[in-house]
Write a protein that holds these residues in place. Structure first.
Motif, PDB file in Angstrom:
ATOM      1  N   CYS A  55       0.841  -1.209   0.000  1.00 47.63           N
ATOM      2  CA  CYS A  55       0.000   0.000   0.000  1.00 47.63           C
ATOM      3  C   CYS A  55       0.871   1.252   0.000  1.00 47.63           C
ATOM      4  CB  CYS A  55      -0.908   0.024   1.225  1.00 47.63           C
ATOM      5  SG  CYS A  55      -2.351  -1.048   1.121  1.00 47.63           S
TER       6      CYS A  55
ATOM      7  N   GLY B  62      -4.258  -1.124  -4.878  1.00 49.11           N
ATOM      8  CA  GLY B  62      -5.380  -2.066  -4.863  1.00 49.11           C
ATOM      9  C   GLY B  62      -4.950  -3.445  -4.383  1.00 49.11           C
TER      10      GLY B  62
ATOM     11  N   CYS C 137      -4.273  -3.352  -0.648  1.00 50.75           N
ATOM     12  CA  CYS C 137      -5.523  -3.411   0.122  1.00 50.75           C
ATOM     13  C   CYS C 137      -6.068  -4.841   0.166  1.00 50.75           C
ATOM     14  CB  CYS C 137      -6.563  -2.475  -0.486  1.00 50.75           C
ATOM     15  SG  CYS C 137      -6.176  -0.720  -0.257  1.00 50.75           S
ATOM     16  N   TYR C 138      -5.981  -5.540  -0.949  1.00 49.19           N
ATOM     17  CA  TYR C 138      -6.415  -6.945  -0.968  1.00 49.19           C
ATOM     18  C   TYR C 138      -5.630  -7.768   0.043  1.00 49.19           C
ATOM     19  CZ  TYR C 138      -5.230 -11.713  -2.231  1.00 49.19           C
ATOM     20  OH  TYR C 138      -4.901 -13.036  -2.158  1.00 49.19           O
TER      21      TYR C 138
ATOM     22  N   ASP D 150     -11.510   3.772   5.919  1.00 49.42           N
ATOM     23  CA  ASP D 150     -12.612   2.897   5.527  1.00 49.42           C
ATOM     24  C   ASP D 150     -13.532   2.628   6.712  1.00 49.42           C
ATOM     25  OD1 ASP D 150     -11.712   2.737   2.931  1.00 49.42           O
ATOM     26  OD2 ASP D 150     -10.523   0.936   3.276  1.00 49.42           O
TER      27      ASP D 150
ATOM     28  N   GLY E 271      -9.821   5.436  -8.714  1.00 53.88           N
ATOM     29  CA  GLY E 271      -9.297   4.647  -7.600  1.00 53.88           C
ATOM     30  C   GLY E 271     -10.125   3.409  -7.298  1.00 53.88           C
TER      31      GLY E 271
ATOM     32  N   MET F 253      -9.037  -0.602  -7.717  1.00 50.56           N
ATOM     33  CA  MET F 253      -9.101  -1.495  -6.563  1.00 50.56           C
ATOM     34  C   MET F 253      -9.971  -2.711  -6.884  1.00 50.56           C
ATOM     35  SD  MET F 253     -10.051  -0.622  -2.589  1.00 50.56           S
ATOM     36  CE  MET F 253      -8.644   0.489  -2.479  1.00 50.56           C
ATOM     37  N   GLN F 254     -11.100  -2.453  -7.527  1.00 50.81           N
ATOM     38  CA  GLN F 254     -11.999  -3.534  -7.910  1.00 50.81           C
ATOM     39  C   GLN F 254     -11.311  -4.480  -8.888  1.00 50.81           C
ATOM     40  OE1 GLN F 254     -15.830  -2.144  -9.208  1.00 50.81           O
ATOM     41  NE2 GLN F 254     -16.447  -4.127 -10.006  1.00 50.81           N
TER      42      GLN F 254
END
Length: 220
Positions: free
Chosen positions: A18, A117, A120-121, A134, A181, A185-186
């Motif tokens: 990140c 992304g 974050c995963y 978040d 963003g 991320m998706q």
């Protein structure tokens, strides 16, 4: 024990990834991501590093989220501290190049979003709690019954506005990151075959209850 050690390694590797993604977007010089505009503005106002501004903001947000009733996980605390530390490590040692020409800068920024992304995963998939920002978003969604998109947009507009007033860098990249963003991320989650809705987070409160039941109640 082995499972917890592997989870711990994955968690901190995710934080480092990140931080790499965030520094890539900063060093692209096209304007900072919405929250990083605030972090840079706070850095300029106080004289602290961007990493420390990231930590200070995280502490404040966690405190606010707790007031709103959002549970805090160990991952939330570690996220709050270590992403900022890793950002400072990368920036102070100039480990990621800085670009000034538009095309290389754009490529750097987009790659930074993708790297972020994946980071974050990595940390979310451990299930030890979401990041401070978040967490606040989730708390406000619950309190206001507004959509995630609405709350996220309001958060970022406020962060950008205050950050800009304090001297943070706003540019075309700021607006691109605000728009793209979520898509990046998706996309990272899709590549990793990760469904964030299936994650069951373990909170600090759960560990306290476990310790009480395991040790204190047994002694009684």
């Amino acid at each position: 024990m082995r499972k917890n050690i592997l989870a711990f390694i994955k968690l901190f590797f995710g934080y480092f990834v990140c931080a790499v993604g965030i520094v890539m977007t900063i060093n692209s010089n096209l304007g900072l991501a919405p929250w990083d505009v605030f972090h840079q503005g706070l850095s300029k106002l106080t004289g602290i590093t961007i990493g420390r501004a990231h930590i200070l903001t995280g502490v404040s947000i966690v405190a606010l989220s707790s007031i709103f009733g959002e549970k805090v996980g160990w991952g939330t605390i570690f996220n709050m501290l270590f992403i900022g530390i890793f950002i400072d490590f990368l920036m102070l040692n100039n480990l990621i190049p800085i670009f000034n020409k538009f095309l290389p800068s754009l490529i750097m920024m987009l790659l930074g979003l993708l790297v972020l992304g994946f980071g974050c995963y990595l940390y979310l998939s451990v299930g030890w709690g979401s990041g401070p920002r978040d967490g606040l978003m989730i708390a406000l969604v619950k309190k206001t019954n507004k959509s995630v998109r609405f709350i996220k947009n309001i958060q970022e507009i406020i962060a950008v506005s205050i950050g800009y007033i304090l001297g943070g860098s706003v540019g075309i990249g700021t607006f691109l990151m605000a728009i793209l963003g979520g898509y990046f991320m998706q996309f990272a989650f899709k590549i990793a075959k990760f469904d964030v809705s299936q994650i069951q987070h373990r909170f600090i409160e759960d560990d306290i209850k476990f310790i009480k039941e395991k040790f204190i109640c047994k002694k009684s």
